[in-house]
Motif scaffolding. Structure first.
Motif, PDB file in Angstrom:
ATOM      1  N   MET A 210       0.855  -1.196   0.000  1.00 32.53           N
ATOM      2  CA  MET A 210       0.000   0.000   0.000  1.00 32.53           C
ATOM      3  C   MET A 210       0.885   1.238   0.000  1.00 32.53           C
ATOM      4  O   MET A 210       1.183   1.798   1.054  1.00 32.53           O
TER       5      MET A 210
ATOM      6  N   ALA B 280       0.026   3.913  -1.910  1.00 30.85           N
ATOM      7  CA  ALA B 280      -0.812   5.071  -2.263  1.00 30.85           C
ATOM      8  C   ALA B 280      -1.038   5.949  -1.044  1.00 30.85           C
ATOM      9  O   ALA B 280      -1.102   5.471   0.088  1.00 30.85           O
TER      10      ALA B 280
ATOM     11  N   VAL C 151      -3.690   7.814   0.754  1.00 34.02           N
ATOM     12  CA  VAL C 151      -5.154   7.709   0.750  1.00 34.02           C
ATOM     13  C   VAL C 151      -5.743   8.885   1.515  1.00 34.02           C
ATOM     14  O   VAL C 151      -5.293   9.197   2.620  1.00 34.02           O
TER      15      VAL C 151
ATOM     16  N   PRO D   8     -12.533   4.484   4.695  1.00 31.20           N
ATOM     17  CA  PRO D   8     -12.017   3.212   5.230  1.00 31.20           C
ATOM     18  C   PRO D   8     -10.494   3.230   5.250  1.00 31.20           C
ATOM     19  O   PRO D   8      -9.872   3.872   4.405  1.00 31.20           O
TER      20      PRO D   8
ATOM     21  N   VAL E 275      -7.737   1.258   4.212  1.00 38.81           N
ATOM     22  CA  VAL E 275      -7.609   0.130   3.277  1.00 38.81           C
ATOM     23  C   VAL E 275      -6.569  -0.863   3.784  1.00 38.81           C
ATOM     24  O   VAL E 275      -6.786  -2.077   3.778  1.00 38.81           O
ATOM     25  N   LEU E 276      -5.440  -0.339   4.252  1.00 37.28           N
ATOM     26  CA  LEU E 276      -4.347  -1.206   4.718  1.00 37.28           C
ATOM     27  C   LEU E 276      -4.800  -2.050   5.912  1.00 37.28           C
ATOM     28  O   LEU E 276      -4.658  -3.279   5.902  1.00 37.28           O
TER      29      LEU E 276
ATOM     30  N   PHE F 217       3.087   1.978   4.088  1.00 36.20           N
ATOM     31  CA  PHE F 217       3.955   3.149   4.027  1.00 36.20           C
ATOM     32  C   PHE F 217       3.510   4.121   5.106  1.00 36.20           C
ATOM     33  O   PHE F 217       2.345   4.125   5.499  1.00 36.20           O
ATOM     34  N   ALA F 218       4.421   4.949   5.570  1.00 33.48           N
ATOM     35  CA  ALA F 218       4.037   6.002   6.503  1.00 33.48           C
ATOM     36  C   ALA F 218       4.765   7.269   6.097  1.00 33.48           C
ATOM     37  O   ALA F 218       5.988   7.261   5.950  1.00 33.48           O
ATOM     38  N   ALA F 219       4.012   8.291   5.843  1.00 35.90           N
ATOM     39  CA  ALA F 219       4.613   9.590   5.539  1.00 35.90           C
ATOM     40  C   ALA F 219       4.495  10.400   6.823  1.00 35.90           C
ATOM     41  O   ALA F 219       3.394  10.693   7.257  1.00 35.90           O
ATOM     42  N   GLU F 220       5.622  10.714   7.451  1.00 31.02           N
ATOM     43  CA  GLU F 220       5.562  11.340   8.783  1.00 31.02           C
ATOM     44  C   GLU F 220       6.409  12.604   8.856  1.00 31.02           C
ATOM     45  O   GLU F 220       7.465  12.692   8.236  1.00 31.02           O
TER      46      GLU F 220
ATOM     47  N   LYS G 216       2.475   3.826  14.228  1.00 27.54           N
ATOM     48  CA  LYS G 216       1.618   3.472  13.081  1.00 27.54           C
ATOM     49  C   LYS G 216       1.793   2.009  12.721  1.00 27.54           C
ATOM     50  O   LYS G 216       0.828   1.318  12.387  1.00 27.54           O
TER      51      LYS G 216
ATOM     52  N   ARG H 228      -0.233  -0.045  14.972  1.00 21.38           N
ATOM     53  CA  ARG H 228      -1.667   0.164  14.726  1.00 21.38           C
ATOM     54  C   ARG H 228      -2.144  -0.565  13.476  1.00 21.38           C
ATOM     55  O   ARG H 228      -3.223  -1.145  13.470  1.00 21.38           O
ATOM     56  N   LYS H 229      -1.328  -0.571  12.425  1.00 20.77           N
ATOM     57  CA  LYS H 229      -1.788  -1.104  11.133  1.00 20.77           C
ATOM     58  C   LYS H 229      -1.693  -2.629  11.063  1.00 20.77           C
ATOM     59  O   LYS H 229      -2.425  -3.249  10.312  1.00 20.77           O
TER      60      LYS H 229
HETATM   61  N1  CTP Z   1      -3.784   3.999   4.317  1.00 20.03           N
HETATM   62  C1  CTP Z   1      -4.891   3.302   3.922  1.00 20.03           C
HETATM   63  N2  CTP Z   1      -6.138   3.821   4.056  1.00 20.03           N
HETATM   64  C2  CTP Z   1      -6.313   5.067   4.595  1.00 20.03           C
HETATM   65  C3  CTP Z   1      -5.175   5.807   5.010  1.00 20.03           C
HETATM   66  C4  CTP Z   1      -3.924   5.258   4.857  1.00 20.03           C
HETATM   67  O1  CTP Z   1      -4.750   2.169   3.451  1.00 20.03           O
HETATM   68  N3  CTP Z   1      -7.516   5.554   4.712  1.00 20.03           N
HETATM   69  C5  CTP Z   1      -2.461   3.375   4.188  1.00 20.03           C
HETATM   70  C6  CTP Z   1      -1.473   4.080   3.270  1.00 20.03           C
HETATM   71  O2  CTP Z   1      -1.529   3.569   1.956  1.00 20.03           O
HETATM   72  C7  CTP Z   1      -0.151   3.740   3.933  1.00 20.03           C
HETATM   73  C8  CTP Z   1      -0.490   3.658   5.408  1.00 20.03           C
HETATM   74  O3  CTP Z   1      -1.890   3.406   5.457  1.00 20.03           O
HETATM   75  O4  CTP Z   1       0.344   2.482   3.528  1.00 20.03           O
HETATM   76  C9  CTP Z   1      -0.199   4.881   6.207  1.00 20.03           C
HETATM   77  O5  CTP Z   1      -0.727   6.031   5.588  1.00 20.03           O
HETATM   78  P1  CTP Z   1      -0.640   7.451   6.307  1.00 20.03           P
HETATM   79  O6  CTP Z   1      -1.379   8.429   5.492  1.00 20.03           O
HETATM   80  O7  CTP Z   1       0.793   7.729   6.661  1.00 20.03           O
HETATM   81  O8  CTP Z   1      -1.373   7.116   7.672  1.00 20.03           O
HETATM   82  P2  CTP Z   1      -2.798   7.340   8.253  1.00 20.03           P
HETATM   83  O9  CTP Z   1      -3.403   6.019   8.552  1.00 20.03           O
HETATM   84  O10 CTP Z   1      -3.583   8.255   7.378  1.00 20.03           O
HETATM   85  O11 CTP Z   1      -2.446   8.027   9.640  1.00 20.03           O
HETATM   86  P3  CTP Z   1      -2.278   9.568  10.075  1.00 20.03           P
HETATM   87  O12 CTP Z   1      -3.051  10.383   9.092  1.00 20.03           O
HETATM   88  O13 CTP Z   1      -2.845   9.582  11.433  1.00 20.03           O
HETATM   89  O14 CTP Z   1      -0.796   9.818  10.067  1.00 20.03           O
END
Ligand code: CTP
Length: 408
Positions: free
Chosen positions: A270, A272, A274, A305, A307-308, A329-332, A347, A350-351
């Motif tokens: 994952m 993308a 999202v 939702p 997705v991950l 992935f985590a963009a931090e 994260k 959590r995931k």
């Molecule tokens: N992701 C996902 N579905 C979402 C949000 C994120 O599947 N609704 C997935 C992304 O593709 C990525 C990972 O979760 O692999 C982390 O995405 P990120 O945007 O860094 O995390 P969030 O879950 O949105 O957490 P936060 O916004 O609290 O940092």
């Protein structure tokens, strides 16, 4: 780098000119070694002008300099593009009947072969056996692209685009050889960013370019996997060779398509970005500013939702392949109390995925850039630093970690 560009006698020889340009413009020194038949397609003068170095095809030219030994020993990489069925057969047979094959026999550096031929010739058991022999010996034979061949036919056998070949060679020279070890594996990768419509002309989106996901797809396909990219907002990127693309727009569409594609996947990535939220409702006509009930001034959003996390839950319930490796992935960015890595660790917990590639973003870092850097997190192991490099070099490190988890 000292790059030897070998050119065999096929119609795609003209594309070698763009490959040579790609290397010279990147500051590399290029020595072109065509086979005698390649010169039926492109003249030696063209190769000499593009590379700035003399060109010969035979070990009997400039015998005093023992050219094949000199060129082979000084090369940091040899790339043959295009490689014909005949060239592949001669290298597999250990032949040294022209300067190019003699140079390849001398070389101890990485050798990358980019085939180009008609589909029937590529799929012929003789060629496939030769390719298998070369791969077993550590020569990297790239998967050709699918598409239009000379004439009106199409299928696997088309030369990869010069830019794709140059990028793959750079990744190999950076120390990431491309093993062909994922044949028969299905890899599903989400890439790019989702868009959530507000009205017919506006949307909520993000800055993800899709480059990291496409780099992963390119390398997974080169490892021999069957690759599907579920892509949002990536129109400007070239399709990774050998990968299928399914386009999505919103997070809900992404969830649906990832669910379908992941059913029999061995690896799910994952990458993308999202949208966490979407507008509660999408206006049927363009929203107007300045109205008393202006929805543009206060957006009413609902949570999308995850997705991950949903895919991890599906795997637990065996609704998808229970042995699938799932990568997030985590963009931090850090804040006053926590570093980007602290947030990434939280994260990861959590995931529930198996691997998490954490990027430090912000201040122009990562999004839309050609390079990436960060950490790889996996269960029961300290995070490892992912060295800064092209997105393909980062992709190679991620896929190597996945390969380890799969037990090869
Ligand atoms: N992701 C996902 N579905 C979402 C949000 C994120 O599947 N609704 C997935 C992304 O593709 C990525 C990972 O979760 O692999 C982390 O995405 P990120 O945007 O860094 O995390 P969030 O879950 O949105 O957490 P936060 O916004 O609290 O940092």
């Amino acid at each position: 780098m000292n790059i030897v560009v070998g050119v065999a006698g096929g119609i795609a020889a003209y594309k070698a000119c763009h490959l040579i340009r790609d290397f010279t413009e990147g500051g590399d020194s290029v020595r072109v070694v065509p086979t005698p038949t390649a010169l039926n397609f492109v003249g030696a003068a063209t190769f000499e002008a593009l590379s700035g170095q003399s060109v010969s095809t035979s070990v009997f030219d400039a015998v005093d300099r023992v050219q094949h030994v000199d060129i082979g020993q000084r090369a940091d990489a040899i790339v043959v593009a295009p490689a014909t069925a005949d060239l592949i057969a001669r290298v597999a047979g250990g032949r040294a009947d022209d300067l190019l094959t003699a140079t390849i026999l001398v070389a101890t550096c990485p050798v990358v072969i980019a085939p180009a031929m008609h589909t029937e010739m590529w799929l012929n058991p003789a060629t496939q056996d030769n390719v298998a022999t070369l791969r077993r010996r550590g020569i990297m034979v790239l998967e050709p692209a699918q598409g239009r061949l000379t004439g009106s036919d199409s299928g696997p056998g088309r030369l990869l685009e010069p830019g794709q070949i140059a990028q793959l060679v750079r990744t190999v020279v950076a120390g990431y050889p491309i093993a062909h070890d994922w044949a028969g594996k299905k890899v599903v990768i989400s890439a790019g960013g989702t868009q959530e419509n507000l009205d017919p002309v506006r949307y909520l989106g993000n800055r993800s370019s899709g480059r990291q996901g496409f780099a992963l797809a390119e390398l997974a396909a080169q490892r021999g996997a069957d690759v599907t990219v579920v892509a949002g907002n990536v129109e400007q990127l070239p399709t990774p060779a050998g990968a299928k693309i399914r386009s999505i727009v919103s997070a809900q569409q992404l969830e649906e398509v990832m669910g379908e594609e992941s059913a029999d996947a061995d690896v799910i990535i994952m990458s993308a970005a999202v949208s966490d939220y979407r507008p509660r409702s999408v206006a049927g006509s363009k929203l107007k500013k300045g109205k008393a009930d202006a929805q543009l001034e206060r957006l009413d959003l609902v949570l999308n939702p995850d997705v991950l996390a949903g895919l991890v839950a599906k795997r637990e319930r065996a609704e998808i392949n229970p042995a699938a490796i799932i990568v997030g992935f985590a963009a931090e960015t850090g804040d006053a109390e926590h570093s980007a890595l602290d947030f990434a660790k939280a994260k990861f917990q959590r995931k529930g995925c198996d691997l998490l590639m954490a990027n430090a973003v912000g201040q122009g870092k990562v999004f839309g850039q050609a390079t990436n850097e960060g950490w790889l997190l996996r269960k029961d192991v300290e995070p490892t630093v992912v060295e800064k490099g092209s997105k393909q070099v980062v992709a190679a490190q991620i896929l190597d970690a996945v390969a380890q988890l799969m037990g090869h």
